[in-house]
Write a protein that holds these residues in place. Structure first.
Motif, PDB file in Angstrom:
ATOM      1  N   MET A 152       0.682  -1.279  -0.040  1.00 63.25           N
ATOM      2  CA  MET A 152       0.077   0.222   0.032  1.00 63.25           C
ATOM      3  C   MET A 152       0.975   1.237   0.042  1.00 63.25           C
ATOM      4  N   THR A 153       0.313   2.358  -0.608  1.00 59.93           N
ATOM      5  CA  THR A 153       0.914   3.688  -0.281  1.00 59.93           C
ATOM      6  C   THR A 153       0.279   4.295   0.808  1.00 59.93           C
ATOM      7  N   VAL A 154       1.165   4.887   1.848  1.00 58.12           N
ATOM      8  CA  VAL A 154       0.408   5.905   3.104  1.00 58.12           C
ATOM      9  C   VAL A 154       0.548   7.297   2.486  1.00 58.12           C
ATOM     10  N   ASP A 155       0.860   7.718   1.377  1.00 63.03           N
ATOM     11  CA  ASP A 155       1.130   8.811   1.078  1.00 63.03           C
ATOM     12  C   ASP A 155       0.155   9.972   1.517  1.00 63.03           C
ATOM     13  N   ALA A 156      -1.117   9.460   1.210  1.00 63.63           N
ATOM     14  CA  ALA A 156      -2.425  10.453   1.559  1.00 63.63           C
ATOM     15  C   ALA A 156      -2.399  10.589   3.012  1.00 63.63           C
ATOM     16  N   ALA A 157      -2.218   9.646   3.995  1.00 63.42           N
ATOM     17  CA  ALA A 157      -2.286   9.881   5.393  1.00 63.42           C
ATOM     18  C   ALA A 157      -0.886  10.818   5.690  1.00 63.42           C
ATOM     19  N   ARG A 158       0.087  10.446   5.231  1.00 75.36           N
ATOM     20  CA  ARG A 158       1.435  11.231   5.659  1.00 75.36           C
ATOM     21  C   ARG A 158       1.061  12.577   5.204  1.00 75.36           C
ATOM     22  N   ASP A 159       0.777  13.011   3.849  1.00 71.27           N
ATOM     23  CA  ASP A 159       0.693  14.312   3.538  1.00 71.27           C
ATOM     24  C   ASP A 159      -0.668  14.981   4.048  1.00 71.27           C
ATOM     25  N   THR A 160      -1.618  14.505   4.332  1.00 76.79           N
ATOM     26  CA  THR A 160      -2.660  15.196   4.905  1.00 76.79           C
ATOM     27  C   THR A 160      -2.778  15.222   6.207  1.00 76.79           C
ATOM     28  N   LEU A 161      -2.506  14.130   6.913  1.00 72.14           N
ATOM     29  CA  LEU A 161      -2.616  14.015   8.581  1.00 72.14           C
ATOM     30  C   LEU A 161      -1.281  14.123   9.252  1.00 72.14           C
ATOM     31  N   GLY A 162      -0.135  14.040   8.565  1.00 68.90           N
ATOM     32  CA  GLY A 162       1.254  14.166   9.195  1.00 68.90           C
ATOM     33  C   GLY A 162       1.251  12.629   9.806  1.00 68.90           C
ATOM     34  N   TYR A 163       0.504  11.456   9.300  1.00 72.21           N
ATOM     35  CA  TYR A 163       0.768   9.996   9.717  1.00 72.21           C
ATOM     36  C   TYR A 163       2.291   9.937   9.522  1.00 72.21           C
ATOM     37  N   ARG A 164       2.991   9.426  10.383  1.00 70.07           N
ATOM     38  CA  ARG A 164       4.320   9.012  10.343  1.00 70.07           C
ATOM     39  C   ARG A 164       4.496   7.525  11.053  1.00 70.07           C
ATOM     40  N   PRO A 165       4.306   6.474  10.585  1.00 66.90           N
ATOM     41  CA  PRO A 165       4.596   5.124  11.155  1.00 66.90           C
ATOM     42  C   PRO A 165       5.657   4.852  11.505  1.00 66.90           C
ATOM     43  N   ARG A 166       5.898   4.303  12.901  1.00 65.83           N
ATOM     44  CA  ARG A 166       7.249   4.195  13.388  1.00 65.83           C
ATOM     45  C   ARG A 166       7.903   3.100  13.703  1.00 65.83           C
ATOM     46  N   HIS A 167       7.004   1.882  13.198  1.00 65.15           N
ATOM     47  CA  HIS A 167       7.470   0.491  13.435  1.00 65.15           C
ATOM     48  C   HIS A 167       7.510  -0.425  12.221  1.00 65.15           C
ATOM     49  N   ASP A 168       8.817  -0.567  11.733  1.00 65.06           N
ATOM     50  CA  ASP A 168       9.092  -1.447  10.619  1.00 65.06           C
ATOM     51  C   ASP A 168       9.077  -2.943  11.136  1.00 65.06           C
ATOM     52  N   TYR A 169       9.146  -3.778  10.345  1.00 64.80           N
ATOM     53  CA  TYR A 169       9.039  -5.358  10.829  1.00 64.80           C
ATOM     54  C   TYR A 169      10.042  -5.617  12.156  1.00 64.80           C
ATOM     55  N   ARG A 170      11.483  -4.955  11.732  1.00 66.58           N
ATOM     56  CA  ARG A 170      12.324  -5.389  12.874  1.00 66.58           C
ATOM     57  C   ARG A 170      12.048  -4.607  13.936  1.00 66.58           C
ATOM     58  N   SER A 171      11.258  -3.342  14.013  1.00 66.57           N
ATOM     59  CA  SER A 171      11.092  -2.828  15.134  1.00 66.57           C
ATOM     60  C   SER A 171       9.841  -3.451  15.833  1.00 66.57           C
ATOM     61  N   MET A 172       8.663  -4.114  15.125  1.00 69.42           N
ATOM     62  CA  MET A 172       7.772  -4.870  15.702  1.00 69.42           C
ATOM     63  C   MET A 172       8.223  -6.092  16.413  1.00 69.42           C
ATOM     64  N   VAL A 173       9.408  -6.633  15.892  1.00 69.57           N
ATOM     65  CA  VAL A 173       9.770  -7.932  16.493  1.00 69.57           C
ATOM     66  C   VAL A 173      10.408  -7.611  18.006  1.00 69.57           C
ATOM     67  N   ALA A 174      11.193  -6.406  17.765  1.00 67.05           N
ATOM     68  CA  ALA A 174      12.071  -5.906  19.033  1.00 67.05           C
ATOM     69  C   ALA A 174      11.194  -5.360  20.105  1.00 67.05           C
ATOM     70  N   SER A 175       9.884  -5.177  19.953  1.00 67.16           N
ATOM     71  CA  SER A 175       9.050  -4.582  20.730  1.00 67.16           C
ATOM     72  C   SER A 175       8.170  -5.311  21.592  1.00 67.16           C
ATOM     73  N   VAL A 176       8.397  -6.631  21.654  1.00 65.31           N
ATOM     74  CA  VAL A 176       7.631  -7.551  22.371  1.00 65.31           C
ATOM     75  C   VAL A 176       7.375  -7.152  23.848  1.00 65.31           C
ATOM     76  N   HIS A 177       8.307  -6.502  24.500  1.00 64.83           N
ATOM     77  CA  HIS A 177       8.155  -6.292  25.823  1.00 64.83           C
ATOM     78  C   HIS A 177       7.850  -4.745  25.885  1.00 64.83           C
ATOM     79  N   ASP A 178       7.370  -4.018  25.166  1.00 57.77           N
ATOM     80  CA  ASP A 178       6.961  -2.485  25.233  1.00 57.77           C
ATOM     81  C   ASP A 178       5.593  -2.432  25.541  1.00 57.77           C
TER      82      ASP A 178
END
Ligand SMILES: NC(=O)c1ccc[n+]([C@@H]2O[C@H](COP(=O)([O-])OP(=O)(O)OC[C@H]3O[C@@H](n4cnc5c(N)ncnc54)[C@H](O)[C@@H]3O)[C@@H](O)[C@H]2O)c1
Length: 336
Positions: A303-329
């Motif tokens: 998918m592209t999230v260009d619309a959410a990024r440009d219109t809403l300022g959406y900035r997703p923080r978690h790529d796959y590596r970050s998800m896997v590393a976040s289990v205890h967050d």
């Protein structure tokens, strides 16, 4: 802001409730009567928990009284033994009942509907990447019922002046679920959906290729289910899937619920980038070996999230590596 959150005990919902509380919103949490997952909301003394089935108009009307915003996350997702009409009753007519409840309660300032990449025909996506103008022709019960929910919302919005926004999520993953995604066991289950025939949301991917599981099993031998696994197409062409960490999904919903420019629009909400199966398996293998299986078809669900990024300022923080590393967050797991 007083927000009614449906599906409040779900993967997204339980985290959404906490996001809203952190923003000093009042929260009324709608849960299925008797749902043991409602335990996720225990201890949140400020949250009013309301058991109500989306089939129960009177209960929905009561739940809508006095709220200024609705975040509609409740849905029937899993096929299993679910009767087909339940997808439509929950995801389409449940949305209608909720809209009726909101209208009867005097209207709301914003009605947010969670929709899905499943409305873009995930087994045979018409574009790479998918943007919000991609034709929505889902070809399965879940995606079709979710799309009907979108259509019903747009109709009600026009007919009764309901300010609304729609988020279309990629595959939502809770960090404790992430470590399974690019494993042999998970992919065997994914390809095994071929056994569901046209009941699978991915049937178009599999329809010419009932041999996919056999090919996987032949390549895997007796490798354990936890083996990091790469699926490729002919000649090693990479497969890819777009995931979104549940915390990013929640942030996307919050923005679409509150940003003035979200009004009347639909936004794809996905992770920072699609994950190729090469990259996903490499994260899990952490320098160790991976199993690579070449298949006669290629799958790219991006998918592209260009619309959410440009219109809403959406900035997703978690790529796959970050998800896997976040289990205890700090987040609420998908299931308790
Ligand atoms: N999980 C994903 O990968 C994904 C992807 C795209 C879109 N979505 C959408 O995001 C939303 C949230 O998904 P999730 O992952 O949190 O799902 P989930 O299954 O964890 O939560 C869904 C919730 O809906 C509730 N529900 C189901 N039927 C109900 C009914 N008749 N009455 C009242 N409540 C009912 C369930 O009890 C559950 O708490 C859904 O609308 C879903 O369609 C999810």
């Amino acid at each position: 802001m007083k927000v009614l959150v449906t599906g409040a005990s779900g993967r997204v919902g339980a985290n959404m409730v906490r996001r809203l509380l952190a923003a000093d919103a009042e929260v009324r949490a709608l849960v299925m009567p008797g749902d043991p997952q409602a335990a996720k909301l225990a201890g949140l003394s400020d949250v009013e928990v309301v058991p109500a089935d989306l089939g129960d108009q009177a209960a929905i009307d009561a739940a809508c009284a006095g709220v200024t915003h609705v975040v509609h996350l409740a849905a029937q997702l899993v096929r299993g033994d679910t009767p087909v009409d339940r997808f439509f009753d929950v995801n389409a007519f449940g949305t209608l009942r909720l809209l009726e409840g909101a209208v009867r309660a005097g209207g709301v300032e914003r009605f947010l509907l969670a929709s899905t990449d499943g409305t873009y025909r995930p087994g045979d996506p018409p574009r790479v990447p998918l943007d919000e103008s991609t034709p929505q022709e889902p070809a399965d019960y879940y995606g079709t019922a979710k799309l009907l929910g979108e259509v019903i919302l747009r109709n009600h919005a026009a007919q009764f002046d309901i300010p609304f926004a729609i988020t279309r999520f990629a595959t939502v993953v809770s960090p404790e679920e992430a470590g399974a995604v690019f494993t042999l066991g998970y992919l065997r289950e994914l390809l095994g959906r071929v056994a569901l025939g046209r009941d699978s949301n991915l049937w178009q991917l599999f329809r010419e290729h009932p041999e996919l599981v056999t090919l996987l099993d032949q390549a895997a031998g007796d490798a354990p289910a936890s083996t990091p696994t790469v699926l490729t197409g002919p000649g090693g062409a990479p497969w890819s899937i777009h995931l979104v960490d549940v915390r990013d999904a929640v942030e996307g919903v919050y923005l679409a619920l509150t940003h003035p420019d979200a009004l009347g629009r639909a936004f794809n909400i996905a992770g920072p980038a699609p994950t190729s199966f090469d990259d996903g398996a490499a994260v899990l293998a952490d320098g160790g070996p991976t199993l690579t299986v070449e298949l006669p078809i290629r799958w790219r669900l991006e998918m592209t999230v260009d619309a959410a990024r440009d219109t809403l300022g959406y900035r997703p923080r978690h790529d796959y590596r970050s998800m896997v590393a976040s289990v205890h967050d700090d987040y609420v797991p998908a299931r308790v």
